[in-house]
Design an enzyme around this catalytic site. Sequence first.
Site, PDB file in Angstrom:
ATOM      1  CB  SER A  12      -0.839  -0.057   1.274  1.00  0.00           C
ATOM      2  OG  SER A  12      -0.227   0.011   1.903  1.00  0.00           O
ATOM      3  CE1 TYR A 153      14.809  -3.964   8.052  1.00  0.00           C
ATOM      4  CE2 TYR A 153      16.577  -3.272   7.575  1.00  0.00           C
ATOM      5  CZ  TYR A 153      15.197  -3.589   6.849  1.00  0.00           C
ATOM      6  OH  TYR A 153      14.831  -2.837   6.197  1.00  0.00           O
ATOM      7  CE  LYS A 157      13.997  -6.730   5.283  1.00  0.00           C
ATOM      8  NZ  LYS A 157      12.878  -6.908   4.917  1.00  0.00           N
TER       9      LYS A 157
HETATM   10  P1  NAD Z   1       7.145   0.758   4.530  1.00  0.00           P
HETATM   11  O1  NAD Z   1       7.425   0.993   5.775  1.00  0.00           O
HETATM   12  O2  NAD Z   1       6.411   2.455   3.797  1.00  0.00           O
HETATM   13  O3  NAD Z   1       6.921  -0.350   4.245  1.00  0.00           O
HETATM   14  C1  NAD Z   1       6.470  -1.774   4.085  1.00  0.00           C
HETATM   15  C2  NAD Z   1       4.743  -1.800   3.876  1.00  0.00           C
HETATM   16  O4  NAD Z   1       5.059  -3.395   5.019  1.00  0.00           O
HETATM   17  C3  NAD Z   1       4.323  -1.369   4.728  1.00  0.00           C
HETATM   18  O5  NAD Z   1       2.888  -1.123   3.489  1.00  0.00           O
HETATM   19  C4  NAD Z   1       3.586  -1.845   6.075  1.00  0.00           C
HETATM   20  O6  NAD Z   1       1.958  -1.955   6.329  1.00  0.00           O
HETATM   21  C5  NAD Z   1       4.192  -3.547   5.321  1.00  0.00           C
HETATM   22  N1  NAD Z   1       3.435  -4.296   6.488  1.00  0.00           N
HETATM   23  C6  NAD Z   1       4.356  -4.610   7.771  1.00  0.00           C
HETATM   24  N2  NAD Z   1       4.154  -4.997   8.134  1.00  0.00           N
HETATM   25  C7  NAD Z   1       3.070  -6.347   8.034  1.00  0.00           C
HETATM   26  C8  NAD Z   1       2.419  -7.365   7.589  1.00  0.00           C
HETATM   27  N3  NAD Z   1       2.325  -7.815   9.233  1.00  0.00           N
HETATM   28  N4  NAD Z   1       1.722  -8.016   6.834  1.00  0.00           N
HETATM   29  C9  NAD Z   1       1.387  -7.287   5.700  1.00  0.00           C
HETATM   30  N5  NAD Z   1       1.971  -6.302   4.919  1.00  0.00           N
HETATM   31  C10 NAD Z   1       2.919  -5.607   6.356  1.00  0.00           C
HETATM   32  O7  NAD Z   1       8.702   0.560   3.718  1.00  0.00           O
HETATM   33  P2  NAD Z   1       9.558   0.661   2.788  1.00  0.00           P
HETATM   34  O8  NAD Z   1      10.437   1.607   2.781  1.00  0.00           O
HETATM   35  O9  NAD Z   1       8.711   0.769   1.567  1.00  0.00           O
HETATM   36  O10 NAD Z   1       9.968  -1.215   2.695  1.00  0.00           O
HETATM   37  C11 NAD Z   1       9.384  -2.130   2.165  1.00  0.00           C
HETATM   38  C12 NAD Z   1      10.759  -3.021   2.139  1.00  0.00           C
HETATM   39  O11 NAD Z   1      12.259  -3.256   2.107  1.00  0.00           O
HETATM   40  C13 NAD Z   1      10.809  -3.183   3.842  1.00  0.00           C
HETATM   41  O12 NAD Z   1      11.180  -5.208   3.641  1.00  0.00           O
HETATM   42  C14 NAD Z   1      11.616  -3.343   4.261  1.00  0.00           C
HETATM   43  O13 NAD Z   1      12.723  -3.254   4.940  1.00  0.00           O
HETATM   44  C15 NAD Z   1      12.789  -3.108   2.466  1.00  0.00           C
HETATM   45  N6  NAD Z   1      14.128  -1.938   3.156  1.00  0.00           N
HETATM   46  C16 NAD Z   1      14.030  -0.812   2.909  1.00  0.00           C
HETATM   47  C17 NAD Z   1      14.941   0.070   2.463  1.00  0.00           C
HETATM   48  C18 NAD Z   1      14.970   1.612   2.927  1.00  0.00           C
HETATM   49  O14 NAD Z   1      15.388   2.018   3.153  1.00  0.00           O
HETATM   50  N7  NAD Z   1      12.916   1.959   3.373  1.00  0.00           N
HETATM   51  C19 NAD Z   1      16.039  -0.079   2.620  1.00  0.00           C
HETATM   52  C20 NAD Z   1      17.091  -1.498   2.818  1.00  0.00           C
HETATM   53  C21 NAD Z   1      14.945  -2.642   2.715  1.00  0.00           C
END
Ligand code: NAD
Length: 245
Positions: A12, A153, A157
Amino acid sequence: MENKVAIVTGGSRGIGRAIAEKLSESGYDLILNYRSREEEALAVKEMLEAKGGVVEIVQADVSQFDDAKKLIQFAKKRFGRLDVLVNNAGITKDALLPLMKEDAFDQVIEVNLKGTFNCMKHAMRVMMKQKSGVMINISSVVGLMGNIGQTNYAASKAGVIGMMKSVAKEGGSFGIRANAIAPGFIKTAMTENLPENVREEMLKAIPLKDFGTAEDVANLVKFLASDDAKYITGQVINVDGGMVM
Ligand code: NAD
């Protein structure tokens, strides 16, 4: 020819939303999973449908085994197949190790690691039967190099990388590929609250001297999901501006 079907967990907002948009705009029938932000998920669905996409939204907490089962089974029921699973849902609960509460460790493992297991396990059965499929786990450079305040985390990961490699080995003879993406610093809600001095320090460590966008990650998902990547499995690919090499 019928469209391919993709599930994106946590779709979302942020990186998941960008992946969902990219796959839908590339012609996949899309199942967008959300946990609690129904309005945002609906808005993405309506926006993509207005562009001609076929999009369903499914509420599920991926850390719950039965929710994940329901999500994967929805693909079978609605579309009769599942071609691509993107395990994107993730959370952080940062603290230095001596201060980290047991609950903060458990919650991050439950969502990031167990949630990925739950979805992969159920998807594997569907993909083995159809003798094809692609799984993509969104890991992090933190899973490769560790990070201060993120023992939970980093463990989760690194875990999704080990899981992906095992699935790549189990699934290869069934035409199933599995890969992981390790984003570096991507501009999303997860990273927007970092203090300015931390952001500046991070920029110094990035050869391309910029933070990434959610679309940078989505572009790689699109490639890995496609037949252009048909000989690539078991790999971790960084999208990090050269931060880790
Ligand atoms: P975000 O918080 O914007 O999005 C995470 C999404 O996961 C949200 O929509 C949340 O509602 C959903 N979520 C959380 N728990 C959930 C559950 N139990 N069931 C279903 N949905 C769930 O974060 P983002 O930055 O878009 O991160 C997305 C992915 O990328 C994550 O796995 C994060 O660890 C990874 N990531 C992000 C970054 C960064 O710099 N933003 C870097 C490395 C990895």
